[in-house]
Scaffold this motif. Structure first.
Motif, PDB file in Angstrom:
ATOM      1  N   SER A 135     102.342  12.725  13.083  1.00 41.31           N
ATOM      2  CA  SER A 135     101.654  12.418  14.341  1.00 41.31           C
ATOM      3  C   SER A 135     102.582  11.631  15.265  1.00 41.31           C
ATOM      4  O   SER A 135     103.615  11.109  14.833  1.00 41.31           O
ATOM      5  N   ARG A 136     102.172  11.549  16.511  1.00 47.72           N
ATOM      6  CA  ARG A 136     102.902  10.738  17.485  1.00 47.72           C
ATOM      7  C   ARG A 136     102.919   9.277  17.026  1.00 47.72           C
ATOM      8  O   ARG A 136     103.929   8.592  17.160  1.00 47.72           O
ATOM      9  N   GLU A 137     101.791   8.831  16.483  1.00 50.67           N
ATOM     10  CA  GLU A 137     101.681   7.443  16.026  1.00 50.67           C
ATOM     11  C   GLU A 137     102.654   7.158  14.882  1.00 50.67           C
ATOM     12  O   GLU A 137     103.251   6.078  14.814  1.00 50.67           O
ATOM     13  N   GLU A 138     102.816   8.134  13.977  1.00 50.12           N
ATOM     14  CA  GLU A 138     103.755   7.945  12.873  1.00 50.12           C
ATOM     15  C   GLU A 138     105.185   7.862  13.392  1.00 50.12           C
ATOM     16  O   GLU A 138     105.991   7.075  12.886  1.00 50.12           O
ATOM     17  N   GLU A 148     111.474  10.767  23.796  1.00 55.72           N
ATOM     18  CA  GLU A 148     111.231  11.944  24.627  1.00 55.72           C
ATOM     19  C   GLU A 148     109.810  12.415  24.384  1.00 55.72           C
ATOM     20  O   GLU A 148     109.403  12.575  23.237  1.00 55.72           O
ATOM     21  N   ASP A 149     109.084  12.627  25.465  1.00 53.68           N
ATOM     22  CA  ASP A 149     107.699  13.082  25.358  1.00 53.68           C
ATOM     23  C   ASP A 149     107.538  14.337  26.211  1.00 53.68           C
ATOM     24  O   ASP A 149     107.619  14.291  27.432  1.00 53.68           O
ATOM     25  N   HIS A 150     107.338  15.464  25.537  1.00 57.48           N
ATOM     26  CA  HIS A 150     107.147  16.745  26.219  1.00 57.48           C
ATOM     27  C   HIS A 150     105.708  17.230  26.075  1.00 57.48           C
ATOM     28  O   HIS A 150     105.437  18.419  26.246  1.00 57.48           O
ATOM     29  N   GLY A 151     104.803  16.322  25.740  1.00 55.89           N
ATOM     30  CA  GLY A 151     103.409  16.694  25.552  1.00 55.89           C
ATOM     31  C   GLY A 151     103.167  17.290  24.182  1.00 55.89           C
ATOM     32  O   GLY A 151     102.607  16.647  23.310  1.00 55.89           O
ATOM     33  N   PHE A 152     103.641  18.527  23.969  1.00 58.05           N
ATOM     34  CA  PHE A 152     103.456  19.198  22.683  1.00 58.05           C
ATOM     35  C   PHE A 152     104.473  18.736  21.638  1.00 58.05           C
ATOM     36  O   PHE A 152     104.341  19.027  20.460  1.00 58.05           O
ATOM     37  N   MET A 153     105.499  18.004  22.103  1.00 53.36           N
ATOM     38  CA  MET A 153     106.537  17.506  21.207  1.00 53.36           C
ATOM     39  C   MET A 153     106.885  16.080  21.618  1.00 53.36           C
ATOM     40  O   MET A 153     107.071  15.793  22.800  1.00 53.36           O
ATOM     41  N   ALA A 182     106.726  29.769  24.052  1.00 58.41           N
ATOM     42  CA  ALA A 182     105.479  30.528  24.175  1.00 58.41           C
ATOM     43  C   ALA A 182     104.293  29.586  24.341  1.00 58.41           C
ATOM     44  O   ALA A 182     103.396  29.839  25.151  1.00 58.41           O
ATOM     45  N   TYR A 183     104.303  28.485  23.603  1.00 55.87           N
ATOM     46  CA  TYR A 183     103.220  27.510  23.703  1.00 55.87           C
ATOM     47  C   TYR A 183     103.183  26.893  25.103  1.00 55.87           C
ATOM     48  O   TYR A 183     102.122  26.785  25.720  1.00 55.87           O
ATOM     49  N   GLY A 200     122.642   8.282  13.661  1.00 54.45           N
ATOM     50  CA  GLY A 200     121.482   8.567  14.503  1.00 54.45           C
ATOM     51  C   GLY A 200     120.378   9.261  13.733  1.00 54.45           C
ATOM     52  O   GLY A 200     120.614  10.265  13.063  1.00 54.45           O
ATOM     53  N   TRP A 201     119.167   8.714  13.836  1.00 51.01           N
ATOM     54  CA  TRP A 201     117.975   9.275  13.197  1.00 51.01           C
ATOM     55  C   TRP A 201     116.936   9.521  14.282  1.00 51.01           C
ATOM     56  O   TRP A 201     116.613   8.625  15.052  1.00 51.01           O
ATOM     57  N   GLU A 202     116.429  10.747  14.344  1.00 50.07           N
ATOM     58  CA  GLU A 202     115.346  11.075  15.275  1.00 50.07           C
ATOM     59  C   GLU A 202     114.112  11.416  14.446  1.00 50.07           C
ATOM     60  O   GLU A 202     114.182  12.179  13.486  1.00 50.07           O
ATOM     61  N   ILE A 203     113.008  10.823  14.830  1.00 51.31           N
ATOM     62  CA  ILE A 203     111.731  11.117  14.197  1.00 51.31           C
ATOM     63  C   ILE A 203     110.928  11.897  15.230  1.00 51.31           C
ATOM     64  O   ILE A 203     110.822  11.461  16.389  1.00 51.31           O
ATOM     65  N   MET A 204     110.406  13.058  14.843  1.00 50.59           N
ATOM     66  CA  MET A 204     109.709  13.875  15.845  1.00 50.59           C
ATOM     67  C   MET A 204     108.425  14.475  15.300  1.00 50.59           C
ATOM     68  O   MET A 204     108.284  14.718  14.106  1.00 50.59           O
ATOM     69  N   TRP A 205     107.502  14.670  16.224  1.00 47.27           N
ATOM     70  CA  TRP A 205     106.236  15.336  15.948  1.00 47.27           C
ATOM     71  C   TRP A 205     106.110  16.491  16.927  1.00 47.27           C
ATOM     72  O   TRP A 205     106.474  16.369  18.103  1.00 47.27           O
ATOM     73  N   MET A 206     105.598  17.618  16.433  1.00 50.89           N
ATOM     74  CA  MET A 206     105.302  18.742  17.312  1.00 50.89           C
ATOM     75  C   MET A 206     103.888  19.213  17.012  1.00 50.89           C
ATOM     76  O   MET A 206     103.498  19.330  15.848  1.00 50.89           O
TER      77      MET A 206
END
Length: 146
Positions: free
Chosen positions: A82-85, A104-109, A138-139, A121-127
């Motif tokens: 999740s975004r919260e995580e 970075e906030d793209h709404g769906f990601m 497509a989304y 560098g570590w990136e944590i991401m939710w989609m």
């Protein structure tokens, strides 16, 4: 295809790195941990081998090990539920001594990043699962058409 991934990272202070990642809630597989290396468990089939710099050097003879604080060689991206995580993990990392990267906030990601004690560098991401299913482009097109 492959069943697991083992990422090898050089670290200056193995004990400090173990403490840092422990503060983020990660564990280590002690079967593959000794005075030169620590097996950081990131998921069921994802392990980062934290290797003392001199031990790491034995795997890359004749090559210079980068200083990740000044040179980037890779960004390690991990998924979150999740975004919260995403925010919680990055906040823990910063509280444990990491340097904040960016968000970075793209709404769906949604993603946020940090640099560990050695500068990796570590990136944590939710989609959004719907975006994963359809594919990001497509989304986005479906959302724009609505």
């Amino acid at each position: 295809m492959h069943k697991m991934i083992f990422v090898n990272l050089p670290v200056a202070d193995l004990d400090a790195s173990r403490e840092f990642f422990g503060k983020l809630g990660y564990s280590f597989d002690e079967r593959f941990t000794d005075e030169n290396a620590a097996a950081l468990v990131l998921g069921d089939a994802i392990v980062a081998m934290l290797l003392k710099r001199d031990f790491y050097q034995t795997f890359v003879p004749g090559k210079t090990i980068i200083d990740a604080k000044s040179t980037s060689g890779a960004i390690l991206c991990l998924s979150a539920e999740s975004r919260e995580e995403v925010t919680a993990i990055v906040d823990k990392a910063v509280a444990a001594g990491a340097t904040f990267g960016d968000t970075e906030d793209h709404g769906f990601m949604f993603g946020s990043s940090f640099y560990d004690l050695d500068g990796h560098g570590w990136e944590i991401m939710w989609m959004d699962p719907a975006a994963v299913e359809a594919g990001p482009e497509a989304y986005a097109a479906q959302q724009h058409a609505q």
